[in-house]
Scaffold this active site. Sequence first.
Site, PDB file in Angstrom:
ATOM      1  N   ARG A 239      -7.117  12.785  -0.227  1.00 28.84           N
ATOM      2  CA  ARG A 239      -6.624  11.820  -1.403  1.00 28.84           C
ATOM      3  C   ARG A 239      -5.869  12.314  -2.000  1.00 28.84           C
ATOM      4  O   ARG A 239      -4.852  11.613  -2.893  1.00 28.84           O
ATOM      5  CB  ARG A 239      -8.007  11.366  -2.050  1.00 28.84           C
ATOM      6  CG  ARG A 239      -7.746  10.098  -3.137  1.00 28.84           C
ATOM      7  CD  ARG A 239      -8.807   9.371  -3.792  1.00 28.84           C
ATOM      8  NE  ARG A 239      -9.910  10.190  -4.172  1.00 28.84           N
ATOM      9  CZ  ARG A 239      -9.786  11.065  -5.311  1.00 28.84           C
ATOM     10  NH1 ARG A 239      -8.833  10.940  -6.158  1.00 28.84           N
ATOM     11  NH2 ARG A 239     -11.076  11.710  -5.649  1.00 28.84           N
TER      12      ARG A 239
ATOM     13  N   TYR B 237       8.490 -11.329  -4.160  1.00 27.23           N
ATOM     14  CA  TYR B 237       7.325 -11.325  -3.091  1.00 27.23           C
ATOM     15  C   TYR B 237       6.012 -11.859  -3.853  1.00 27.23           C
ATOM     16  O   TYR B 237       5.909 -11.310  -5.004  1.00 27.23           O
ATOM     17  CB  TYR B 237       7.068 -10.140  -2.367  1.00 27.23           C
ATOM     18  CG  TYR B 237       5.846 -10.039  -1.774  1.00 27.23           C
ATOM     19  CD1 TYR B 237       5.714 -10.695  -0.454  1.00 27.23           C
ATOM     20  CD2 TYR B 237       4.839  -8.990  -2.092  1.00 27.23           C
ATOM     21  CE1 TYR B 237       4.271 -10.674   0.157  1.00 27.23           C
ATOM     22  CE2 TYR B 237       3.612  -9.005  -1.499  1.00 27.23           C
ATOM     23  CZ  TYR B 237       3.329  -9.885  -0.147  1.00 27.23           C
ATOM     24  OH  TYR B 237       2.203  -9.728   0.448  1.00 27.23           O
TER      25      TYR B 237
ATOM     26  N   ASP C  32      12.750  -3.073  -5.067  1.00 26.97           N
ATOM     27  CA  ASP C  32      11.942  -3.161  -3.753  1.00 26.97           C
ATOM     28  C   ASP C  32      13.078  -3.274  -2.560  1.00 26.97           C
ATOM     29  O   ASP C  32      13.605  -4.351  -2.449  1.00 26.97           O
ATOM     30  CB  ASP C  32      10.985  -4.416  -3.849  1.00 26.97           C
ATOM     31  CG  ASP C  32      10.055  -4.582  -2.578  1.00 26.97           C
ATOM     32  OD1 ASP C  32      10.654  -4.176  -1.492  1.00 26.97           O
ATOM     33  OD2 ASP C  32       9.290  -5.102  -2.652  1.00 26.97           O
TER      34      ASP C  32
ATOM     35  N   LYS D 225       6.659  -2.787   7.107  1.00 26.14           N
ATOM     36  CA  LYS D 225       7.532  -3.559   7.571  1.00 26.14           C
ATOM     37  C   LYS D 225       8.629  -2.731   8.371  1.00 26.14           C
ATOM     38  O   LYS D 225       8.065  -2.160   9.357  1.00 26.14           O
ATOM     39  CB  LYS D 225       8.365  -4.226   6.442  1.00 26.14           C
ATOM     40  CG  LYS D 225       7.451  -5.116   5.427  1.00 26.14           C
ATOM     41  CD  LYS D 225       6.542  -6.302   6.161  1.00 26.14           C
ATOM     42  CE  LYS D 225       5.485  -6.883   5.412  1.00 26.14           C
ATOM     43  NZ  LYS D 225       4.936  -6.504   4.048  1.00 26.14           N
TER      44      LYS D 225
HETATM   45  C1  LIG Z   1       9.237  -7.361  -0.116  1.00 28.45           C
HETATM   46  C2  LIG Z   1       7.929  -6.852  -0.005  1.00 28.45           C
HETATM   47  N1  LIG Z   1       7.328  -5.978  -1.053  1.00 28.45           N
HETATM   48  C3  LIG Z   1       6.008  -5.822  -0.822  1.00 28.45           C
HETATM   49  C4  LIG Z   1       5.062  -6.329   0.063  1.00 28.45           C
HETATM   50  C5  LIG Z   1       3.853  -5.603  -0.087  1.00 28.45           C
HETATM   51  O1  LIG Z   1       3.462  -4.606   1.024  1.00 28.45           O
HETATM   52  P1  LIG Z   1       1.893  -4.241   1.626  1.00 28.45           P
HETATM   53  O2  LIG Z   1       1.452  -5.908   2.464  1.00 28.45           O
HETATM   54  O3  LIG Z   1       2.311  -3.365   2.562  1.00 28.45           O
HETATM   55  O4  LIG Z   1       1.279  -4.024   0.576  1.00 28.45           O
HETATM   56  C6  LIG Z   1       5.545  -7.202   1.030  1.00 28.45           C
HETATM   57  C7  LIG Z   1       4.747  -7.743   1.831  1.00 28.45           C
HETATM   58  O5  LIG Z   1       4.772  -8.771   2.618  1.00 28.45           O
HETATM   59  C8  LIG Z   1       6.995  -7.557   0.755  1.00 28.45           C
HETATM   60  O6  LIG Z   1       7.327  -8.441   1.878  1.00 28.45           O
END
Ligand SMILES: Cc1ncc(COP(=O)(O)O)c(C=O)c1O
Length: 385
Positions: A55, A108, A180, A205
């Site tokens: 961890r 998101y 992001d 992703k």
């Molecule tokens: C642009 C974006 N940021 C963050 C996330 C969150 O990621 P996670 O599902 O790996 O927690 C997503 C999830 O679809 C996303 O599309």
Amino acid sequence: MSERFETKTVHISHAPLAEEASKVTPIYQTSVFAFPGLEEVEQYYEGKRNYLYTRNGNPNQAELAAAVASLEEAEDGVSAASGMAAIMAGLLAVLSPGDHILAADQLYGGTYSLLAKELARFQIELDLIDLQRATSLAEFVRPTTKLLYLETITNPLLSVPDLPHWIREAKAHGLVTMIDNTFATPYLVRPIRYGADLVVHSATKYIGGHSDVTAGVLVGRADLIRRAREVIVNYGASLSPFEAWLAARGLKTLALRMERQCDNARKVAEFLRSHPAVAQTYYPTEEETAFFHCRKQGAMVSFRLRDESSVYAFYRALRWIKLAPSLAGVETSVSHPLTTSHRSLSEEQRQASGITLGLVRLSVGIEAYADIIGELAAALSPAGA
Ligand SMILES: Cc1ncc(COP(=O)(O)O)c(C=O)c1O
């Protein structure tokens, strides 16, 4: 070692094979590390040994974080159990009760929920900005504003804010910038080059790339990453070694995958633009992406059906493109933002943002583009009738 069965079964694992170094990093699937003596435990606390307890840190987590930090040209990085865990760690590394955040109004859905619901409980306030209308941050900044949060390519309408401009604006007001970069990846753009302080990825992703891992990575300024690492350890949001290993393996083909997926997406966007059943196609333009380091526009395409109620028939008619509420795998897939990622938006927000029933989000894969277009054409014909 004892010859007794009970003892031998427990002590079955190999000693490390130093002289037979494996070509690929092994998976350190261990929750804890062993020490020859107390002096070595002490060395860990003095910063002379790296690992104590998974961890707190593990070679696979560190490998993934270092790889993404290097590709993003960041000072340091840390991996986390998911993209959301990485976002949380970045935000909590910067924010305290009473602070105020500015964020783009196209976000998101999970990020919106974290900002609007969870952080609000800690008296952290949020204002959303329409970056297509606004030109400066001056009218939004308060004395308590600490951070500007943006997505490089927005989800699901795929607009691209002028990152260099907004980062300059944020710096002029002394704000930390957190970007992001999940949809663009460092293959297309490295926000740190424009002065971003933190860059976050859902490694679930494109970094993983094969829809078989849930992971997050946060990279950026060393002082902020040090604090984010503490948040991850203290909140228990660390990434599992196997997930880290899978994401690091996926990363090796990022450039190849992105090149092919972006080229396919451009052709798919052209096809959709001229299709009579499609009212609107969303795909970043060359002007919008002029500041990208690579002449590509990403591998996501969204579109709105002319007859919005035909969306059910469209999804049913797809044969091999799967309906799956994620993105970025090597296989082309579709999702439906309204009923999945953005279902927490109010009706008013949905109408205002354009995330309506007929909106389809397409994650373009590495298949032959003619097959992707053929599959879409077949599914659109009953939908468009
Ligand atoms: C642009 C974006 N940021 C963050 C996330 C969150 O990621 P996670 O599902 O790996 O927690 C997503 C999830 O679809 C996303 O599309």
